[in-house]
Scaffold this motif. Structure first.
Motif, PDB file in Angstrom:
ATOM      1  N   TRP A 164       0.840  -1.189   0.000  1.00 44.85           N
ATOM      2  CA  TRP A 164       0.000   0.000   0.000  1.00 44.85           C
ATOM      3  C   TRP A 164       0.884   1.250   0.000  1.00 44.85           C
ATOM      4  N   LYS A 165       0.594   2.162  -0.923  1.00 44.18           N
ATOM      5  CA  LYS A 165       1.314   3.436  -0.951  1.00 44.18           C
ATOM      6  C   LYS A 165       0.792   4.340   0.159  1.00 44.18           C
ATOM      7  N   ASP A 166       1.615   5.326   0.530  1.00 43.32           N
ATOM      8  CA  ASP A 166       1.226   6.225   1.615  1.00 43.32           C
ATOM      9  C   ASP A 166      -0.084   6.943   1.320  1.00 43.32           C
ATOM     10  N   VAL A 167      -0.244   7.395   0.075  1.00 40.71           N
ATOM     11  CA  VAL A 167      -1.463   8.128  -0.267  1.00 40.71           C
ATOM     12  C   VAL A 167      -2.679   7.203  -0.184  1.00 40.71           C
ATOM     13  N   GLU A 168      -2.506   5.933  -0.514  1.00 39.24           N
ATOM     14  CA  GLU A 168      -3.609   4.969  -0.408  1.00 39.24           C
ATOM     15  C   GLU A 168      -3.932   4.678   1.055  1.00 39.24           C
ATOM     16  N   ARG A 224      -3.511   6.704   3.524  1.00 43.58           N
ATOM     17  CA  ARG A 224      -4.165   7.890   4.080  1.00 43.58           C
ATOM     18  C   ARG A 224      -5.637   7.928   3.675  1.00 43.58           C
ATOM     19  N   SER A 225      -5.896   7.672   2.396  1.00 45.86           N
ATOM     20  CA  SER A 225      -7.279   7.678   1.922  1.00 45.86           C
ATOM     21  C   SER A 225      -8.096   6.577   2.594  1.00 45.86           C
ATOM     22  N   ILE A 241       1.664   8.934   8.704  1.00 46.93           N
ATOM     23  CA  ILE A 241       1.310   8.795   7.288  1.00 46.93           C
ATOM     24  C   ILE A 241      -0.162   9.111   7.061  1.00 46.93           C
ATOM     25  N   VAL A 242      -1.032   8.572   7.908  1.00 46.65           N
ATOM     26  CA  VAL A 242      -2.475   8.721   7.687  1.00 46.65           C
ATOM     27  C   VAL A 242      -3.017  10.009   8.290  1.00 46.65           C
TER      28      VAL A 242
END
Length: 475
Positions: free
Chosen positions: A219-223, A225-226, A426-427
């Motif tokens: 999982w990428k950081d942006v994923e 977080r979302s 991150i999140v």
């Protein structure tokens, strides 16, 4: 064995001494002989070889019910079948065995296999199968195998019929399922062979249909977080076609715990209240619930404790007594949620948020990758301990498996606390413990690893100072 030309008179007069046993072969019918056991027992037997040159013996009957003429006629019928590839002695043995088990169809054989696996009578790898493994095998049976093979007599199922079933699944694109189907059929027939119900396993003799490549998705950081934002407000999740995504708050907590703790979905889904020790801040998973069959201690960060307490509060709503499971099913059953329910909840959340196809196991890989990265600086050995793997750490595996019972709790706790701080940064979660807001440098010059603190001034957390590389004292 005595050779001669049998007649009705010689058969009637033939006798053996008490305690003596021998055979008189019939010179007229190949393989037919009169078996004498003592003074009174006289039996017709037929000796033959199968196509693979195995020597077999078939009992035809006693002389009191079968005359010489009838014995020769019956032997001739069997010899004709043998010439066409039959093995009547083996078939007769199977017929005797089947009533004892009460099985004749493949569906009945599968049920018997499931019973002996559950009782521990059948342990092909030396240990009783876990309940989660048996549930998955039952799911594969019900969905893909029994609709095609269930009604067939198991002794008549051929390799071509098994391959036809697997080819049909492969054609549908079910790459992983086809290999699981193959494995289940093979294991069931392995049990049948052990019980002498069949002689050949029709699911062997050919390679796997699908090549399985290990997943590499993280999982990428942006994923992350979302996803985390969506899990924090499940009521706002909407299905792509409109309407609610139907993801409960408890499911959202369970998914968050997969990310925080890095444990398998089956272990998270089946979490029991008795396994938790909030005073010591640990989660003790019993050996029978672990994939490797060894008990596992998972240290709990403050964030994990807060989420688990919230899940228990949700499970307690409207109940007269304390819940047994942290994530109980909402059906009228005394059990935890299924791991597949957790995967379905993640799928609905992904669809609502427009995320990719990353899975719960990919979350576990994400935790593993981050633990040994520069972000956390955890050794691969301790990472394996966090995940519940057996790792020799560079030493002999026998030492780790049989002589090292150390749980490495302190080291695992330090690793998970570091990861918790990294994940919450991150999140962007500032509500859970350790999720303190504020910018900070990713690396600290004072340390040879990432400074995974969330302090506002960027200074390293004193509680993590022991993690810097040791320097020898100056002489």
């Amino acid at each position: 064995m005595t050779h001669g030309h049998l007649t009705d008179r010689s058969v009637a007069s033939a006798k053996a001494l008490p305690g003596q046993r021998f055979e008189i072969s019939d010179g007229r019918t190949p393989g037919l002989s009169l078996r004498l056991n003592g003074a009174t027992s006289k039996t017709w037997v037929l000796r033959y070889r199968t196509r693979d040159q195995r020597q077999m013996r078939l009992t035809l009957g006693k002389t009191s019910t079968l005359s010489l003429r009838d014995a020769r006629a019956l032997a001739a019928e069997h010899l004709l079948r043998i010439a066409h590839g039959s093995d009547p002695a083996t078939e007769k043995r199977q017929e005797r065995a089947a009533p004892a088990h009460g099985v004749s169809t493949f569906a009945q054989l599968a049920d018997l296999y499931e019973q002996v696996c559950a009782s521990g009578e059948w342990r092909p790898k030396g240990k009783t199968k876990r309940a989660s493994v048996m549930r998955e095998e039952r799911r594969v049976l019900d969905k893909t195998i029994l609709p095609q093979l269930g009604r067939l007599p198991f002794a008549t199922i051929t390799r071509q019929e098994v391959k036809a079933l697997l080819r049909a699944q492969y054609a549908k694109g079910a790459r992983t399922t086809v290999n699981r189907t193959h494995a289940v059929i093979r294991q069931i027939f392995n049990y049948a062979i052990s019980e002498d119900l069949v002689q050949v396993n029709p699911a062997t003799g050919f390679s796997r249909f699908a090549e399985e490549r290990p997943r590499e998705t993280i999982w990428k950081d942006v994923e992350l977080r979302s996803l985390w934002v969506g899990l924090s407000d499940p009521a706002a999740l909407r299905a792509p076609g409109g309407g609610y995504a139907n993801v409960g708050e408890a499911m959202c907590i369970a998914i968050k715990l997969v990310l925080l703790l890095g444990q398998r979905r089956t272990e998270i889904a089946g979490m029991e209240v008795e396994e938790l020790d909030f005073e010591a801040r640990v989660w003790r998973i019993r050996s029978e619930r672990m994939k490797g069959g060894r008990a596992h201690i998972v240290p709990l960060s403050d964030a994990a404790v807060a989420l688990i307490r919230k899940a228990i509060a949700l499970a307690s709503e409207g109940q007269d007594q304390a819940p047994r499971y942290v994530f109980p099913t909402n059906r009228h059953e005394d059990r935890a949620i299924r791991s597949m329910s957790l995967s379905l909840a993640l799928q609905r959340t992904r669809n609502a948020l427009g995320l990719g196809q990353a899975t719960l196991h990919d979350m576990r890989r994400t935790v593993s990758t981050n633990l040994t990265s520069e972000r956390c600086g955890v050794s691969p050995f301790i990472r394996s301990k966090v995940l519940g793997h057996i790792d020799a750490g560079g030493g002999a595996m026998v030492s780790m498996t049989h002589y090292d019972v150390n749980d490495y709790v302190a080291e695992k706790r330090r690793a998970l606390e570091i990861w918790t701080k990294v994940l919450l940064r991150i999140v962007g979660d500032t509500e859970l413990p350790d999720g303190r807001p504020g910018p900070r440098p990713l690396y600290s010059e004072a340390f040879a690893r990432a400074d995974n603190d969330n302090t506002t001034d960027g200074r390293p957390d004193s509680s993590l100072s022991e993690l810097k590389f040791w320097q020898p004292p100056s002489v």
